[in-house]
Design an enzyme around this catalytic site. Structure first.
Site, PDB file in Angstrom:
ATOM      1  N   ARG A 176       3.624  -1.081  -6.257  1.00 37.04           N
ATOM      2  CA  ARG A 176       3.372  -0.560  -4.859  1.00 37.04           C
ATOM      3  C   ARG A 176       3.817  -1.522  -3.899  1.00 37.04           C
ATOM      4  O   ARG A 176       4.151  -1.042  -2.962  1.00 37.04           O
ATOM      5  CB  ARG A 176       1.921   0.090  -4.873  1.00 37.04           C
ATOM      6  N   CYS A 234      -5.242  -5.188   0.060  1.00 33.76           N
ATOM      7  CA  CYS A 234      -4.705  -4.408  -0.938  1.00 33.76           C
ATOM      8  C   CYS A 234      -4.615  -2.921  -0.378  1.00 33.76           C
ATOM      9  O   CYS A 234      -4.199  -2.953   0.562  1.00 33.76           O
ATOM     10  CB  CYS A 234      -5.941  -4.476  -2.007  1.00 33.76           C
TER      11      CYS A 234
END
Length: 294
Positions: A176, A234
């Site tokens: 990611r 995150c």
């Protein structure tokens, strides 16, 4: 209070009759059945905490997928779990404390110091041969009084310039960060200048945190230094709290960017870069450049 409590330490507390508030934060991205998992089996005396509704406000593109709830709302939730002033609280889950760390951080941020994570979580408890309960569980209402802003926090504007004066860690999975996949947020990639530091690398194979010395070696290898301002994000501010717990175990303080990438990627004014390098090897809009594909 220590960041972690071992299974043996918790069992000794429970056997001694020492008042302990056990909170089960069963949650994982893509799995909305936390309460059902709790009902199937949980630590004796534990109370279920719903991360989506009690540890977050409604999703908001301007604040992220899991924005922090108002203090009054969080205080009412904490009281519904039975927390009183001066209590010892132990939070756990069944995913290496990746979800429970959100509760740990929020209580610490609310001026409540007596909270630890159960190292190894539910799996560690079961592996030790201890019994679990099933079914629903309620707590006698508590009267805890919480405050706010006890932990360092940054916003998007600070995240945009953080790498110029400190270290910005991206706690998401490496794919990611690099922009190879993005399952939930509108753009793929990472905040320019951020360092990839997947939070799962804080854990051993059994779901316990790595020893403090090992974590310190990991973070110093990523560039964390005493006195260097460090911040973590995150996807939505959940697993970044786990990274902050690991940093604390290693002896490093760190700030949380609560909105994290879900807030950042929703704002077209904020650049997103792809590739393995902090400044990116792809385009500024989050589309991977051919040369940056690993």
């Amino acid at each position: 209070m220590d960041t972690l409590m071992t299974v043996a330490e918790l069992k000794n507390r429970m056997d001694s009759g020492a008042r302990t508030v056990l909170l089960d934060v069963r949650w994982a991205l893509g799995d909305p059945h936390g309460r059902a998992h709790f009902v199937e089996g949980h630590l004796p005396g534990a109370v279920f905490v719903d991360l989506a509704t009690q540890l977050a406000g409604p999703a908001d593109p301007d604040r992220g997928r899991h924005p922090l709830p108002p203090l009054e709302q969080f205080q009412q939730s904490a009281r519904s779990w039975g927390i009183r002033n001066g209590d010892v609280v132990v939070a756990y889950d069944d995913s290496g404390n990746l979800a429970a760390a959100r509760l740990w951080w929020m209580l610490r941020n609310s001026g409540f110091p007596g909270v630890s994570l159960l190292d190894g979580g539910l799996a560690g408890w079961s592996a030790a041969g201890y019994d679990v309960d099933s079914g629903e569980a309620d707590a006698e209402r508590g009267d805890v009084v919480l405050s706010d802003s006890a932990m360092p926090v940054i916003g998007a504007a600070e995240a945009a310039t953080w790498s110029g004066r400190g270290l910005l860690l991206d706690a998401r999975a490496g794919e990611r960060y690099r922009g190879e996949i993005e399952p939930v947020d509108p753009r793929a990639g990472h905040i320019p200048g951020a360092i990839s530091a997947p939070t799962t690398a804080n854990l051993a194979a059994d779901g316990r945190f790595l020893p403090a010395a090992t974590l310190r070696e990991r973070f110093t290898g990523l560039g964390v230094q005493p006195g260097l301002p460090t911040a973590v994000y995150c996807g939505s501010g959940v697993t970044a709290a786990h990274e902050i717990a690991a940093l604390e175990i290693a002896g490093f303080p760190a700030a949380l960017y609560p909105g994290s990438f879900s807030e950042w990627s929703n704002n077209a004014d904020y650049p997103v870069v792809t590739g393995a390098a902090p400044e990116g090897g792809g385009s500024e809009d989050g589309t991977a450049a051919e040369s940056s594909t690993p």
